[in-house]
Each structure stands twice: as structure tokens, then as C-alpha cells.
Enzyme design. Structure first.
Site, short mmCIF file in Angstrom:
data_model
loop_
_atom_site.label_atom_id
_atom_site.label_comp_id
_atom_site.label_asym_id
_atom_site.label_seq_id
_atom_site.Cartn_x
_atom_site.Cartn_y
_atom_site.Cartn_z
N LYS A 32 -20.83 -86.60 69.21
CA LYS A 32 -19.87 -86.15 70.22
C LYS A 32 -19.28 -84.79 69.88
O LYS A 32 -19.02 -83.99 70.78
CB LYS A 32 -18.75 -87.18 70.39
CG LYS A 32 -17.88 -87.42 69.18
CD LYS A 32 -16.86 -88.52 69.46
CE LYS A 32 -16.00 -88.81 68.25
NZ LYS A 32 -15.21 -87.65 67.83
N THR A 33 -19.07 -84.51 68.58
CA THR A 33 -18.55 -83.19 68.21
C THR A 33 -19.57 -82.10 68.56
O THR A 33 -19.21 -81.01 69.01
CB THR A 33 -18.22 -83.13 66.71
OG1 THR A 33 -17.29 -84.18 66.40
CG2 THR A 33 -17.61 -81.79 66.34
N ASP A 218 -10.99 -84.95 72.88
CA ASP A 218 -11.77 -85.82 72.00
C ASP A 218 -10.96 -87.06 71.66
O ASP A 218 -9.74 -87.08 71.79
CB ASP A 218 -12.12 -85.04 70.73
CG ASP A 218 -13.19 -85.72 69.90
OD1 ASP A 218 -13.79 -86.70 70.39
OD2 ASP A 218 -13.42 -85.29 68.76
N GLU A 219 -11.65 -88.12 71.21
CA GLU A 219 -11.00 -89.37 70.78
C GLU A 219 -10.03 -89.89 71.85
O GLU A 219 -8.90 -90.29 71.56
CB GLU A 219 -10.25 -89.16 69.45
CG GLU A 219 -11.10 -88.63 68.32
CD GLU A 219 -12.08 -89.66 67.76
OE1 GLU A 219 -12.14 -90.78 68.31
OE2 GLU A 219 -12.78 -89.35 66.79
N GLN A 249 -14.06 -98.04 69.59
CA GLN A 249 -13.38 -97.56 68.39
C GLN A 249 -11.88 -97.35 68.63
O GLN A 249 -11.23 -96.61 67.89
CB GLN A 249 -14.01 -96.26 67.91
CG GLN A 249 -15.45 -96.40 67.47
CD GLN A 249 -16.01 -95.13 66.85
OE1 GLN A 249 -15.66 -94.75 65.74
NE2 GLN A 249 -16.88 -94.46 67.58
N ARG A 594 -19.15 -96.70 59.54
CA ARG A 594 -18.90 -95.61 58.58
C ARG A 594 -20.08 -95.47 57.63
O ARG A 594 -20.22 -94.45 56.95
CB ARG A 594 -17.65 -95.89 57.73
CG ARG A 594 -16.30 -96.02 58.45
CD ARG A 594 -16.05 -94.91 59.43
NE ARG A 594 -16.48 -95.31 60.76
CZ ARG A 594 -16.76 -94.46 61.74
NH1 ARG A 594 -16.67 -93.16 61.54
NH2 ARG A 594 -17.13 -94.88 62.93
#
Length: 743
Positions: A32-33, A218-219, A249, A594
Site C-alpha cells: 500500500k505504501t 493511509d491506515e 487490521q 508480521r
């Protein structure tokens, strides 16, 4: 720039959809980044959007800095794109339009959590609120009001039958009045005051909307109501907004994050185009299979399934220990094997649901000399000595800030005690002036002569500092201030704790120098704002195994991840509400994703927690992950995965696991596992084992000198009990602990 070759199909389709509202549901590790970065690049290079018209919002300073650097490298004028956290952006705008904000001046202070707690403590004392539950409730209610963009009047109307509501309303008004008096805002006020500014002043809103015409957030799953209201209002003119989030998330419901914001976006922007990023670039297939297995049990989500072109990888391994000590032994010995096999310490993490589990693992790390980073420790900028130095700077640039000035009246010690400080506070309240103003005009007050003598020196110090702050660069001023205040000279460098404080302040000076070099024309106010808005992740030194809560590890990735404490009442925490269980499940999903290559999950058959030892029930998530198939409690301590799989994948020949019933616990819980390592994979450290005998003297880098008091029979790892002076007894393996024999 060929964006089709730089992005996969899913990313490309979202990146080139630049006009109108766009929702991207981005799975963990799906790039996504990269999408956000290249979409901004596409806007500038292909759509001719001026870089300064683009606003990109993310949630941590670390993420913002990483995105800034990426954009700067690939796009001309990329440094002109404003990449910021919500709080930093709001603070920036509030200072820029400070003349439109009632009751505040441009040089307002941003209160950290520590500052806020100090102010709340003072108000509780003033209002004679002594009950700790009431204090916690009132503090929590403040956050509820601000995070949900409510007025105190709306809150009181909803909870008008609460027996404490009248007292809380008075408390809330007192708190807000004190903030205004101190020319200070807490973190939530940055959002509230900015929203009120743009919601009530059309000219200001027009000005900001004319400057920023393209938005990305974002997020998005971590936004609360006030943050959603802000971004919705800002984007209401051009409607050119892209949000990226992953409802799977969303793990911050306890602090106000609203997973419904993702679904509300599609209601408020019904023409929004929706894209899904499902290709994962981080983890192996077997890790993703487990992640998909567990998250599919949640109902409140957009349907998606992660996939990857990475290798199958090692099986996910589950191990059930007899006790928390056994669990830590297993994890630490596995970390040693991983490291000796080539995995760097900083590519391993121990993740847990509760901070309370960390102590055992940290102790084992110390025992075996394994470097580690405690993410739940005190932040650098929250250390007492750092807060005090920063309080000097704050008191100089914002003389209205009583909290900061009170912190340094007697730092370093100058003989002004609590009674004297309370007297100064009384005068401040009576005169309706800041505490600092009382000190700077002490001659006009009726005070003891001895106190006046001390205040004379304090006044002279501040006059001198005030005179030099505009004459000197930031770095030169901080060194000048430290010299004039004698702060560094107040520490005894032969004392270990004082020496650490001394080094911390020196590190602060380096931080100011680096900030000044990286930010031309920056001021002390800019620096104070920067450090106040820093997050726990910004202080990571990256040198050792990470010990963290799952919340703390959000956004990070590691070669090897250990998820520990997978028992009911721990992970998940015992909850009845189905929405809460879904958030607990999302936490497990975040923990799993992770891991890049190796994932090991552990639980304990019993655990000493909250003051007593209890039987443990395996986490329901272990069944959902298909790691255990029996539904019996304490079922002989079996694991579903067979040990040969673990041995082949993680470098061990044999594990002797405890079995039997709870009657064995007392005899087994303090013993080390009898591990036999694969010598082709790991070489044990060279030790003269002929010296192992009762009474032998040894030295440990952390615990000092000690004496062997017990030798474990038939231990292949030469486990011995050592009594250290001032520390007590420790059971250690001489094969792996950093022990040297003392002749």
C-alpha cells in the site's frame, strides 16, 4: 516513468484512478505504501498536479518520514508534497491560522500525555476527587467526548442520569479552562480545534481547500470520528480523495478508532470506486494460509483473500509449554538457534497481547546476553530528565505554561520545596496570572527572604536565557542553556543511573542538532512540536530482538515472529461482545502477518499472572488456525505439529517436552528444558566444562560474580544454578549464557 511495470495490476488500477473518491482495501503486506507513493508521483508527472497541492495523511511520524523520502527520490519537487500525521497537520494549520482561534496564541504548547496527566492530577487535587476509579473514568470520558467530536453539552444530555455527571461536567470545564489559561492544547484538542476552525470559518476552509486539491489517507481503519469528519470536510470541494485501509487490521477500537469509517466512506461518497490489494509480498504461503484461516471468521469485513508468489516456506509451529518459564525457555533457545543459523537479532520479535507477559522473556534475554528492544518501555522523550530539559525550552517560548514551569522551578535542585511551590501557585491563582509571571515579579510579593533569594537567581537565569534565545542557533542555545542551568553538573558520573541520565541529555542535544540541520529556519517551537508528536516506534534503535505487544508491532515486519501466551483470557482477553472478539481476532491476524519466513506460536498449560497460578485454556484462535484439533483442556500437552517438522525447519535434533498432569508442575516449572542442538547448524561456545563444580566462581556481564550452587544431572547443555551477589539465584545453560569462570 512506466507505472505499469512499477506496480502490479491491482495497484496500477487504483493509482491511475485520480479523479473522485477512491477506496482501496489493502491486505497486510500488499504494497500500500508503494501504491500511495507512485499514485502521488502519477499525479505530478502524468496529471500535472502541482506537488504543493497534494496532502498525504498517515498515522506515525516514522511512516510519514519514509513516504517523504520515497516521494523525494522519484519525483521532481517531491519535497513540496505535504506528508503528515493528522496531529502534525492540524498543529501546522492551527499555527498558520492562529488569529482565527479564540483564546489561543500562536505560541501554544502541545501537551504530551505526561503533561496532561500532571494537569489532571492538579485538578483532581483541587476538586478533592480522591477515588481512583472516578479519576480513570473522568479521564476516559474526556477522550470519548473529543474522539467522537461531541460537545460537553451533548455528552451531559446523553448521560444525564449518571450520578457523577454534574461533578464530571464541572471537572471537564475546569480542565479545558486550565488548558486555555496555560495556552496549551492536548493531543485531542489539536483535532477538535482544527475541525471547529474549518467548520465555522468558511474563509479559512476555502483557503485550505484552494491550497490542497488532492488528498490521500493511509491506515484509514485507524481513524476516529473527529479525524473522519476533518478529512471529509477538507475533501468536500474537489472530492479527489483516496483512502487506503484494511478493516482486517483495525485494532485500536479501545482508543477511539472506528472500523465503521471505512463503510461510512462508501455511504458519504456513494460514487467511490473500490479496489482490493490481495497480493502479499511479505510472507510465505504457509503463513498466509494461517492468516486467511483465522480472519475469515470475522463478519464485519470486505471479503478478500491474501495470496503470494513467495515460496511455501516452513510450517507454522505451535508449542504448548508447562509454565510461563518453560515457554520463555523454549522461545529463547529457539532464538539462539535462529541467530546462530544466520537470522539477525533485529529480524526476530516476541509478540504478546498483554504487557504483563514480557517480564519473563526480558529476564531470559538478560540471562543469556541476548540484545533486545522493549517497545513498551519508557519513551526517550518521556524520561524525567528529558522532560525537564524540554520544560526549560517550553517555559521560554510559552511563559503561560504552568505545567512546564513548575517542573523546572527546582530542577536542578535549588532549595525550592513543594511548600514554596504551592505558595507560588496560590499567588498565581489569586492574581490570575501564570506561575512564571509570579516568579518574574517576586519582589512585589510577601515571601520569606530565603525564598526571595532563590527566586532572584531563577529570575536572572530566565532573563538571561530569554535574551539569548533569538541570538543563538538552536544547538548553540541548548548548550548555552545547559551550561547556565548547571543541569549536567548536577549528575554524579560515578553513579550508573546518573550517568545514563547524563548520556540521555547529551543524546537530546544531538537530536536538536540533527533537527536543526535537517530543517532550515526551524525554531524551538518547531522542535518541541516535533518531539511531542513522536511515537514509540520513532525511538527504536533496531539492535536487538523486539519484545512488544501486538499493538506496538503494528506496521512492522520480521523474518521470525513468536506469538506467545495464546490462551483464553490472555489472547483473546475474555470478552462477551462479538465485536470485541472480532477485534481480538484482528489482533491475531496482525500478529501473524508480521512474519516473513518463520512463525512460532506458544501457549502455557498454566500461568502465574495477576498474583496467582491458574490452569490455562488454549486460545480459541489455535483451533481456528488448525494448529490444534482436540477440544480438551490440558490434553497431555500435545501439539498438533509433530516435532520432526520443527527439528527439520529450525535446526534442533530433539526436544524433551514435559507431559503428565498438574502434579508435575511444582517439580518441573523451574527447570530448563534438556535441549540437544544440531551441531552441524550451531556451535556451542567454548567452555572448559571440567571447571563445572559446586562452589565454582563465575562472572556474568549483567549480574556480576556468582557461585555455582546446583548442577542439573544429565544435562546436555550443562544447566547449573548460580547464586549472584545482590541478584539471587539463576538457572542457566553454560553452553549459551555469557558466563566466564573466575580463577
Amino acid at each position: 516513468m512506466d507505472y505499469k511495470t512499477l506496480l502490479n495490476d491491482e495497484q496500477y488500477n487504483a493509482a491511475v484512478c485520480t479523479e473522485g473518491p477512491v477506496l482501496v482495501s489493502a491486505g497486510a503486506g500488499s504494497g500500500k505504501t508503494r501504491l500511495l507513493t507512485y499514485r502521488i508521483a502519477y499525479l505530478i508527472t502524468e496529471c500535472n498536479v502541482p506537488a504543493q497541492n497534494i496532502l498525504a495523511i498517515t498515522f506515525t511520524n516514522k511512516a510519514a518520514n519514509e513516504m517523504k523520502e520515497r516521494i523525494r527520490k522519484i519525483v521532481p519537487d517531491g519535497e513540496l508534497v505535504l506528508v503528515s500525521t493528522f496531529h502534525s497537520f492540524c498543529a501546522r494549520m492551527l499555527r498558520a491560522y492562529s488569529s482565527f482561534i479564540p483564546n489561543y496564541k500562536e505560541n501554544f504548547t502541545i501537551y504530551s500525555e505526561t503533561d496532561t496527566n500532571k494537569l489532571l492530577k492538579d485538578i483532581f487535587k483541587q476538586m478533592n476527587i480522591l477515588d481512583e476509579n472516578t479519576k480513570d473514568e473522568f479521564k476516559h470520558n474526556i477522550s470519548i467526548i473529543k474522539n467522537n467530536n461531541m460537545s460537553i453539552e451533548e455528552y451531559v444530555k446523553i448521560f444525564k442520569y449518571d450520578r457523577k455527571i454534574v461533578e464530571f461536567e464541572r471537572f471537564y470545564h475546569t480542565y479545558q479552562s486550565e488548558l486555555i489559561k496555560n495556552n496549551a492544547m492536548d493531543f485531542d484538542d489539536l483535532l477538535i480545534n482544527f475541525f471547529n476552525l474549518i467548520n465555522t470559518n468558511q474563509d479559512v476552509l476555502d483557503s485550505i481547500q484552494n491550497k490542497f486539491t488532492y488528498f490521500s489517507v493511509d491506515e484509514f481503519q485507524d481513524t476516529n470520528k473527529i479525524q473522519y469528519d476533518i478529512i471529509k470536510l477538507l475533501a468536500s470541494k474537489t472530492r479527489n480523495i483516496l483512502i487506503v485501509g484494511d478493516e482486517d487490521q483495525s485494532i485500536y477500537g479501545w482508543r477511539g478508532a472506528n472500523i465503521e469509517n471505512i463503510f461510512n466512506f462508501t455511504k458519504d461518497f456513494p460514487d467511490a470506486k473500490i479496489f482490493k490489494l490481495e497480493q502479499n509480498y511479505r510472507s510465505t504461503k504457509k503463513i498466509l494460509d494461517r492468516a486467511n484461516l483465522i480472519i475469515k471468521n470475522n463478519r464485519n469485513r470486505l471479503e478478500k483473500k491474501l495470496y503470494t508468489q513467495n515460496e511455501d516456506g516452513a510450517d507454522v509451529f505451535y508449542y504448548q509449554a508447562m509454565s510461563e518459564s518453560d515457554e520463555a525457555d523454549f522461545v529463547i533457545q529457539s532464538i539462539i538457534r535462529m541467530h546462530e543459523s544466520g537470522v539477525p537479532y533485529n529480524e526476530m520479535a516476541i509478540l504478546m497481547r498483554l504487557n504483563a507477559l514480557s517480564r519473563t522473556f526480558e529476564e531470559k534475554m538478560l540471562n543469556y546476553g541476548i540484545p533486545h528492544v522493549m517497545y513498551n518501555g519508557i519513551k526517550f522523550f518521556e524520561r524525567a530528565e528529558i522532560k525537564s530539559v524540554l520544560a526549560y525550552l517550553t517555559s521560554i517560548v510559552n511563559p503561560n505554561d504552568d505545567i512546564s514551569f513548575a517542573r523546572i522551578i527546582n530542577f536542578p535542585r535549588r532549595g525550592i520545596g513543594e511548600t514554596s511551590i504551592e505558595k507560588l501557585y496560590e499567588i498565581s491563582a489569586k492574581r490570575h496570572v501564570p506561575l512564571k509571571e509570579v516568579v518574574m515579579n517576586y519582589e512585589n510579593e510577601i515571601l520569606p527572604t530565603a525564598l526571595k533569594d532563590k527566586l532572584r537567581d531563577l529570575k536572572a537565569l530566565f532573563l538571561d536565557l530569554q535574551d539569548n534565545i533569538d541570538k543563538l542557533d538552536m544547538y548553540d542555545f541548548i548548550t548555552y542553556m545547559l551550561e547556565k542551568t548547571n543541569i549536567l553538573k548536577s549528575y554524579d558520573l560515578d553513579n550508573e543511573q546518573d550517568y545514563e541520565r547524563y548520556l540521555n541529555i547529551n543524546s537530546l542535544v544531538n537530536s536538536i542538532q540533527e533537527f536543526e540541520e535537517a530543517n532550515q529556519n526551524a525554531t524551538i517551537i518547531d522542535y518541541l512540536q516535533s518531539v511531542t508528536l513522536s511515537t514509540a516506534m520513532d525511538s527504536d534503535d533496531g539492535k536487538g530482538v523486539v519484545i512488544a505487544t501486538v499493538h506496538g508491532a503494528k506496521g512492522l515486519e520480521f523474518d521470525t515472529v513468536y506469538i506467545v501466551g495464546c490462551e483464553e483470557k490472555i489472547f483473546p482477553i475474555s470478552r462477551e461482545n462479538s465485536d470485541d472478539i472480532e477485534e481480538e481476532r484482528r489482533l491475531m491476524y496482525v500478529a501473524i502477518t508480521r512474519a516473513k519466513k518463520n512463525l512460532i506460536i506458544t501457549s502455557s498449560s498454566s500461568r502465574y499472572l495477576y498474583g496467582k497460578r491458574e490452569y490455562s485454556v488454549k486460545s480459541r484462535f489455535l483451533y481456528e488456525l488448525d494448529l490444534v484439533r482436540d477440544r480438551q483442556i490440558n490434553s497431555g500437552y500435545k501439539t498438533y505439529n509433530n516435532y520432526n517438522n520443527f527439528n527439520n525447519q529450525y535446526g534442533s535434533k530433539n526436544y524433551n517436552q514435559y507431559g503428565g498432569n498438574m502434579n508435575n508442575l511444582e517439580t518441573n516449572q523451574n527447570k530448563s528444558f534438556n535441549y540437544t542442538f544440531n551441531k552441524n547448524t550451531i556451535e556451542k561456545k567454548s567452555v572448559d566444562f571440567s571447571k563445572i563444580k559446586l562452589g565454582a566462581k563465575v562472572s556474568h556481564p549483567k549480574f556480576g560474580t556468582g557461585e555455582i550452587t546446583e548442577i542439573t544431572p544429565n544435562s546436555s547443555n550443562h544447566c547449573v544454578k548460580i547464586k549472584f551477589e545482590g541478584v539471587g539465584e539463576k538457572m542457566l545453560s553454560l553452553d549459551y549464557a555469557p558466563i566466564e569462570f573466575v580463577d
